[in-house]
Design a protein around this motif. Structure first.
Motif, PDB file in Angstrom:
ATOM      1  N   LEU A 159      -1.202  11.261  -8.023  1.00  0.00           N
ATOM      2  CA  LEU A 159      -0.928  11.719  -6.665  1.00  0.00           C
ATOM      3  C   LEU A 159      -0.446  13.174  -6.689  1.00  0.00           C
ATOM      4  CD1 LEU A 159       0.948   8.729  -4.968  1.00  0.00           C
ATOM      5  CD2 LEU A 159      -1.412   9.466  -4.616  1.00  0.00           C
ATOM      6  N   VAL A 168       3.586   0.687  -9.189  1.00  0.00           N
ATOM      7  CA  VAL A 168       2.509   1.506  -8.628  1.00  0.00           C
ATOM      8  C   VAL A 168       2.372   2.732  -9.526  1.00  0.00           C
ATOM      9  CG1 VAL A 168       1.680   2.828  -6.661  1.00  0.00           C
ATOM     10  CG2 VAL A 168       3.056   0.774  -6.273  1.00  0.00           C
ATOM     11  N   ASN A 169       1.163   2.940 -10.051  1.00  0.00           N
ATOM     12  CA  ASN A 169       0.916   4.111 -10.891  1.00  0.00           C
ATOM     13  C   ASN A 169       0.648   5.313  -9.982  1.00  0.00           C
ATOM     14  OD1 ASN A 169      -0.136   6.076 -12.669  1.00  0.00           O
ATOM     15  ND2 ASN A 169      -0.789   4.496 -14.082  1.00  0.00           N
ATOM     16  N   VAL A 170       1.549   6.306 -10.041  1.00  0.00           N
ATOM     17  CA  VAL A 170       1.460   7.447  -9.118  1.00  0.00           C
ATOM     18  C   VAL A 170       1.164   8.752  -9.852  1.00  0.00           C
ATOM     19  CG1 VAL A 170       2.987   6.382  -7.430  1.00  0.00           C
ATOM     20  CG2 VAL A 170       3.970   7.780  -9.258  1.00  0.00           C
ATOM     21  N   ASP A 175      -6.418   7.037  -3.061  1.00  0.00           N
ATOM     22  CA  ASP A 175      -6.317   7.077  -4.521  1.00  0.00           C
ATOM     23  C   ASP A 175      -5.535   5.889  -5.086  1.00  0.00           C
ATOM     24  OD1 ASP A 175      -7.614   9.445  -4.300  1.00  0.00           O
ATOM     25  OD2 ASP A 175      -5.853  10.705  -4.641  1.00  0.00           O
ATOM     26  N   ILE A 176      -4.747   5.220  -4.236  1.00  0.00           N
ATOM     27  CA  ILE A 176      -3.948   4.068  -4.678  1.00  0.00           C
ATOM     28  C   ILE A 176      -4.535   2.817  -4.051  1.00  0.00           C
ATOM     29  CG2 ILE A 176      -1.676   3.001  -4.753  1.00  0.00           C
ATOM     30  CD1 ILE A 176      -1.772   5.590  -6.292  1.00  0.00           C
ATOM     31  N   ARG A 177      -5.047   1.933  -4.887  1.00  0.00           N
ATOM     32  CA  ARG A 177      -5.665   0.707  -4.374  1.00  0.00           C
ATOM     33  C   ARG A 177      -4.610  -0.196  -3.742  1.00  0.00           C
ATOM     34  NH1 ARG A 177      -6.451  -4.336  -6.546  1.00  0.00           N
ATOM     35  NH2 ARG A 177      -5.546  -3.616  -8.518  1.00  0.00           N
ATOM     36  N   SER A 194       0.837  -1.194   0.000  1.00  0.00           N
ATOM     37  CA  SER A 194       0.000   0.000   0.000  1.00  0.00           C
ATOM     38  C   SER A 194       0.874   1.248   0.000  1.00  0.00           C
ATOM     39  CB  SER A 194      -0.935   0.009   1.219  1.00  0.00           C
ATOM     40  OG  SER A 194      -0.191  -0.108   2.425  1.00  0.00           O
ATOM     41  N   VAL A 195       0.257   2.371  -0.323  1.00  0.00           N
ATOM     42  CA  VAL A 195       0.945   3.664  -0.324  1.00  0.00           C
ATOM     43  C   VAL A 195       0.378   4.495   0.823  1.00  0.00           C
ATOM     44  CG1 VAL A 195       1.312   5.822  -1.586  1.00  0.00           C
ATOM     45  CG2 VAL A 195       1.455   3.623  -2.778  1.00  0.00           C
ATOM     46  N   TYR A 213       5.566  10.482   0.372  1.00  0.00           N
ATOM     47  CA  TYR A 213       4.777   9.275   0.535  1.00  0.00           C
ATOM     48  C   TYR A 213       5.676   8.120   0.969  1.00  0.00           C
ATOM     49  CZ  TYR A 213       1.273  11.914  -2.092  1.00  0.00           C
ATOM     50  OH  TYR A 213       0.388  12.861  -2.503  1.00  0.00           O
TER      51      TYR A 213
END
Length: 447
Positions: free
Chosen positions: A249, A244-246, A223-225, A212-213, A254
């Motif tokens: 953000l 991880v697609n950021v 916003d990040i699953r 997780s983020v 983070y």
């Protein structure tokens, strides 16, 4: 090694100043044996920061780098390495934003080390950079406990069979990201880590991996699953890679959080590592409209000057991000969010007022007031409640004692003019986190 390079090495001893080559250095630690770990040190240099030499129709970059790894506990040098880096290109217009990236690998015993890397532009010896930080290197020697390596952040990870490639690792081509900076132009965070003692450390036949983020307050970012994987217990060592697609953000700090657990939820191992996002097109979760209005009309040079004076409240990561910004609009947006996170218009006004007051009160012939020790303390903590001033005496050089009665229950700062030229330096404070020297008076005794 020729005489010129020996001269450069000698020059490196004095290069602990603000860098100009965009040198970024990071590290990861992996298991090698019961007594040693595998230390990876990776670095990047910004091509656009170098002086180009045009030769044979190409633009050439040349740098000399030196790495020192010092065993802090033994006060001895474990590794000392120097090398040249050279590259060339036909068109300078595509160089902006490009980095030279490399990785160094060493087997080291457990301990606390100081990593020092220095870089010098061989076409302009006034252009240099240095990075220094401490590292705790563990040894993954437990045989009945699941253990996890460092989390390595990367620009890219792909399958590979080229074992001669410097980025090859365990059937992957792993290109590290020493800046840990993502967002604009780097929208995907790649990660790599290893698990050890899976067969003996996991009780059941399967285990879970949760990724997780977290935001800077250690809360999960909605916003990040959160990603959850189930792995079968097959091999004793496991390599995990992922993305991880950021790109959505907002700018900020983070953390990537990795938790390994049994099927019943009991935690076996976990690791967490900080990364940074710069996404100027994504609206921050704080209101920046009022502070941005304050910054309208301020030119780029003035914005740079303002951020340089915010050094006492900015983080190293924010300084790194700001150094890579291009153009007045990007810097204005960044500063808008920077001040908004700290209290907005009123906070900025008070901070900059203290800067100006410090310039008036504490400037010396060579140093503006805000850059002096008294200026720093004044800017951060405000005017003291009481000042005791002690001028020259037969036995003592001049000094001042500043009292803050409402700070941590009452603290003092002692400044002394050891040179006799009005340059007061901080010698001692009772405030937690500041320099402490109970024998500060000995530093001021006339000899």
């Amino acid at each position: 090694m020729n005489l010129l390079l020996f001269t450069f090495i000698g020059l490196f001893a004095n290069l602990f100043v603000e860098g100009r080559l965009g040198l970024n250095v990071d590290y990861s630690v992996f298991r090698h044996s019961e007594r040693e770990s595998y230390l990876e040190i990776f670095y990047s240099l910004q091509k656009s920061k170098f002086l180009y030499e045009f030769k044979n129709g190409r633009y050439n970059i040349s740098a000399y780098l030196r790495l020192d790894v010092i065993n802090i506990e033994k006060d001895s040098t474990l590794i000392r390495k120097g090398w040249k880096v050279e590259t060339s290109f036909e068109d300078t217009s595509k160089v902006a934003g490009e980095d030279i990236v490399d990785v160094l690998r060493f087997y080291v015993p457990s301990g606390k080390y100081r990593i020092i890397m220095r870089a010098l532009d061989l076409h302009n010896t006034q252009n240099y950079d240095s990075v220094s930080f401490d590292v705790n290197v563990p040894v993954f020697d437990s045989k009945d406990k699941l253990m996890i390596s460092s989390l390595e952040f990367c620009y890219s990870i792909s399958k590979s069979t080229d074992t001669t490639d410097v980025f090859y690792k365990n059937s992957y081509r792993v290109v590290p990201n020493p800046t840990a900076l993502y967002g604009l132009n780097v929208p995907v965070l790649y990660y790599y880590f290893e698990l050890y003692n899976v067969l003996s450390g996991v009780k059941g036949e399967q285990f879970h991996i949760n990724i997780s983020v977290l935001d800077n307050n250690q809360n999960k970012v909605p916003d990040i699953r959160e990603r959850k994987f189930v792995r079968n217990k097959v091999y004793n060592s496991v390599v995990e890679v992922g993305t991880v697609n950021v790109n959505m953000l907002p700018t900020g700090i983070y953390y990537l959080d990795v938790v390994i657990s049994e099927v019943d939820g009991s935690i076996l191992a976990e690791n967490r590592r900080k990364f940074f996002i710069y996404n100027p097109s994504v609206a921050p979760r704080i209101d920046t409209s009022s502070i941005t209005a304050e910054l309208l009309g301020i030119d780029e040079k003035s914005l740079d000057d303002e951020f340089s004076k915010a050094v006492y409240i900015s983080t190293q990561e924010e300084a790194s991000i700001y150094s890579q910004l291009k153009g007045v609009d990007a810097k204005r947006r960044f500063l808008g969010a920077f001040w908004a996170r700290r209290g907005g218009v009123e906070f900025r006004k008070k901070y900059l007022e203290r800067v100006e007051q410090a310039n008036v009160k504490f400037a010396t012939r060579l140093t503006p007031g805000w850059r002096t020790d008294r200026g720093r303390v004044y800017i951060i903590y405000g005017p003291p409640d009481e000042v005791e001033r002690y001028p020259y005496s037969e036995n003592m050089k001049p000094y001042e004692i500043w009292h803050y009665y409402n700070l941590q229950g009452g603290v003092i700062f002692v400044f002394g003019d050891r040179t006799g030229f009005g340059s007061y330096e901080l010698l001692h404070s009772t405030l937690v986190g500041e320099i402490k020297n109970e024998e500060w008076m000995y530093l001021l005794m006339q000899r």
